[in-house]
Write an enzyme that holds these catalytic residues in place. Structure first.
Site, PDB file in Angstrom:
ATOM      1  N   GLY A  28       0.821  -1.205   0.000  1.00  0.00           N
ATOM      2  CA  GLY A  28       0.000   0.000   0.000  1.00  0.00           C
ATOM      3  C   GLY A  28       0.851   1.249   0.000  1.00  0.00           C
ATOM      4  N   GLY A  40       0.838   5.396   1.313  1.00  0.00           N
ATOM      5  CA  GLY A  40       0.214   6.431   2.123  1.00  0.00           C
ATOM      6  C   GLY A  40       0.635   7.804   1.662  1.00  0.00           C
ATOM      7  CG  ASN A  41      -1.372  11.198   3.164  1.00  0.00           C
ATOM      8  OD1 ASN A  41      -1.990  11.015   2.123  1.00  0.00           O
ATOM      9  ND2 ASN A  41      -1.982  11.423   4.318  1.00  0.00           N
ATOM     10  CG  PHE A  42       4.591  10.571   5.194  1.00  0.00           C
ATOM     11  CD1 PHE A  42       5.524   9.867   5.938  1.00  0.00           C
ATOM     12  CD2 PHE A  42       3.372  10.890   5.783  1.00  0.00           C
ATOM     13  CE1 PHE A  42       5.240   9.479   7.233  1.00  0.00           C
ATOM     14  CE2 PHE A  42       3.094  10.509   7.086  1.00  0.00           C
ATOM     15  CZ  PHE A  42       4.028   9.798   7.817  1.00  0.00           C
ATOM     16  CB  ALA A  43       5.165   5.835   4.413  1.00  0.00           C
ATOM     17  CE  LYS A  44       5.906   4.791  -3.554  1.00  0.00           C
ATOM     18  NZ  LYS A  44       6.601   4.593  -4.845  1.00  0.00           N
ATOM     19  CB  VAL A  45       3.225  -0.485   3.711  1.00  0.00           C
ATOM     20  CG1 VAL A  45       3.374  -1.711   4.613  1.00  0.00           C
ATOM     21  CG2 VAL A  45       3.024   0.766   4.556  1.00  0.00           C
ATOM     22  CE  LYS A  72       4.054   3.338   8.264  1.00  0.00           C
ATOM     23  NZ  LYS A  72       3.440   4.258   9.284  1.00  0.00           N
ATOM     24  CG  ASP A  95      -7.644   8.486  12.000  1.00  0.00           C
ATOM     25  OD1 ASP A  95      -8.847   8.804  11.855  1.00  0.00           O
ATOM     26  OD2 ASP A  95      -6.884   8.243  11.050  1.00  0.00           O
TER      27      ASP A  95
END
Length: 469
Positions: A22, A24-29, A44, A139
């Site tokens: 996946g 995200g806004n500033f990371a890849k997993v 991550k 969250d």
């Protein structure tokens, strides 16, 4: 070629990195495999240049690491390791392969009440544990609740979490000590007091979000829905929602106490756990002590050398000394990735004093007895302090040792040996600080002006990983 189809690459000779899970806004997993054990992990990857370009991003990463270091619970995704190269930061985390709870609801709709109850019990166990460590998630939603291969729930994504520490540990003192002031989370799950943006209790806001999740589990849809954002907010402020006819009376009663607009009237964690509907078939999760996560390696055997005839035995009659390097590194704080590569086995607090070690030790013992602590001398300049009353996780026990830096400069180090970590922090801040203020020169971290610093004393061999971007 798509990243998700790339061949496996090796990270630091420890992990094979495979497909993209996946973004995200500033990371890849990525999915990964630990080479020595074959265990699946999630990795991550964050680019450092993205971190430095965005205001507050370094603080957010530091917060996520600090938060996840505190949390060792079967229903919380575990952070196993943090590594870095010159260009990237790597979070190695527990791999949870059952997907998001959101996907289950989206696919299957409402869940059977017993299954919904099980997930809610595990959610409450995890969130209550987080609160006991001073952590509020902020969250909570089905997208951040994962399911493992056994069908158990795991809470993840602490990027928005607030770590409430006493002053001197990252927190602030003031008229609104216990109120958070950042609007975080997804509107449909966010508590009314958070939307008003006037300060809120993080624990009570999380409880509201847990109520939204329970409703979604039982109904298959959210309690507050509207395409118009202002209308949605109005519904949330008034807690205007209807219970579907298949809700049981007991579940409706619990939801009616969870989804209360006034946080002061909302049900608490301890009250939730006493509700008969909640207690049905409830098996409490057993949290892991942070001190037990990674055992200390045994000391390597050393040959004893013959003592000089003039050399005295160390009988503990004098304080141990600190050299300059130990003193500087111990009293420094800030964001230093090299400090995050090792699991911190014992939470420690430290202060310096311009008084001789003997005087500091005597003052420390007097203060401990005034705080009604049991005092036991381990050796001349080291003592064990224990509370007489039971805390959240038994009696709090702390060691206090006095070190000599110079004839007129001493260092005192406190270390928790048992009990609750948050209770220990509060003991240091609310009890020890005021009691010893007349002899304290400086507390660890108090003089740091920069909350975020950078450090490149990490493995900079970026050739060890070539294909993760």
């Amino acid at each position: 070629m798509e990243e998700s189809n790339r061949s496996s690459t090796v990270l630091f000779d420890k992990y094979n990195i495979g497909r993209l899970l996946g973004t995200g806004n500033f990371a890849k997993v990525y999915h990964g495999t630990e080479i020595s054990t074959g265990d699946d992990v999630a990795i991550k990857v964050i680019k450092k240049d993205h971190v430095f370009k965005r205001r507050g991003m370094m603080e957010q990463i530091e917060r996520e690491i600090a938060v996840m270091r505190l949390l060792r619970h079967p229903n919380v995704v575990e952070l196993r390791e943090v590594m870095a190269t010159k260009k990237k930061i790597f979070f190695v985390m527990e791999y949870v392969n059952g997907g998001e709870l959101f996907e289950m609801i989206d696919r299957d709709g409402k869940l059977p009440e017993d299954l919904a109850r099980k997930y809610f019990q595990q959610l409450i166990s995890a969130v209550d544990f987080c609160h006991s460590r001073g952590v509020f998630h902020r969250d909570i939603k089905p997208e951040n609740l994962l399911l493992d291969g056994e069908g158990d729930l795991k809470v993840t994504d602490f990027g928005l979490s607030a770590l409430m520490m006493p002053e001197g540990l990252g927190g602030r003192r003031g008229s609104s000590d216990d109120l958070l002031h950042t609007r975080c989370g997804t509107p449909a799950y966010v508590a009314p007091e958070v939307l008003r943006n006037k300060g809120y209790d993080g624990a009570m806001a999380d409880i509201w979000s847990c109520g939204i999740v329970l409703y979604a589990l039982l109904a298959g849809f959210l309690p507050f829905i509207d395409e118009n954002v202002m209308t949605l907010y109005t519904k949330i402020f008034k807690a205007e929602c209807e219970f579907p006819p298949w809700f049981s009376l007991e579940s409706k009663e619990l939801l009616s106490r969870l989804l209360v607009p006034d946080p002061e009237q909302r049900i608490s964690m301890s009250e939730i756990k006493m509700i008969p509907w909640f207690r049905k078939n409830f098996t409490p999760s057993v949290a892991f002590s942070i001190d037990e996560t990674i055992p200390s390696p045994p000391e390597p055997p050393t040959k004893k050398k013959k003592k000089d005839l003039n050399e005295k035995e160390d009988d503990g009659a004098s304080p141990r000394s600190f050299n300059a390097f130990q003193f500087i590194t111990s009293m420094s704080s800030g964001f230093d990735l090299s400090n995050l590569f090792e699991i911190k086995r014992k939470p420690k607090r430290m202060f310096t004093s311009k008084f001789p070690a003997k005087s500091v030790k005597e003052r420390l013992e007097t203060a401990a007895r005034e705080m009604d602590m049991r005092v036991k001398h381990v050796k001349d300049c080291k003592m064990k302090l224990q509370r007489r009353t039971e805390g959240r996780k038994g009696r709090l026990s702390v060691t206090a040792e006095v070190f000599e830096v110079a004839p007129e400069v001493s260092v005192v180090e406190f270390c928790k040996t048992s009990g609750d970590t948050l209770e220990y922090y509060l003991f240091c801040e609310d009890d020890v600080r005021p009691a010893l203020k007349d002899i304290v020169w400086s507390w660890q971290g108090d003089d740091d002006e920069d909350d975020v610093t950078t450090n490149d004393n990490v493995d900079t061999n970026d050739n060890k990983i070539n294909n993760v971007s």
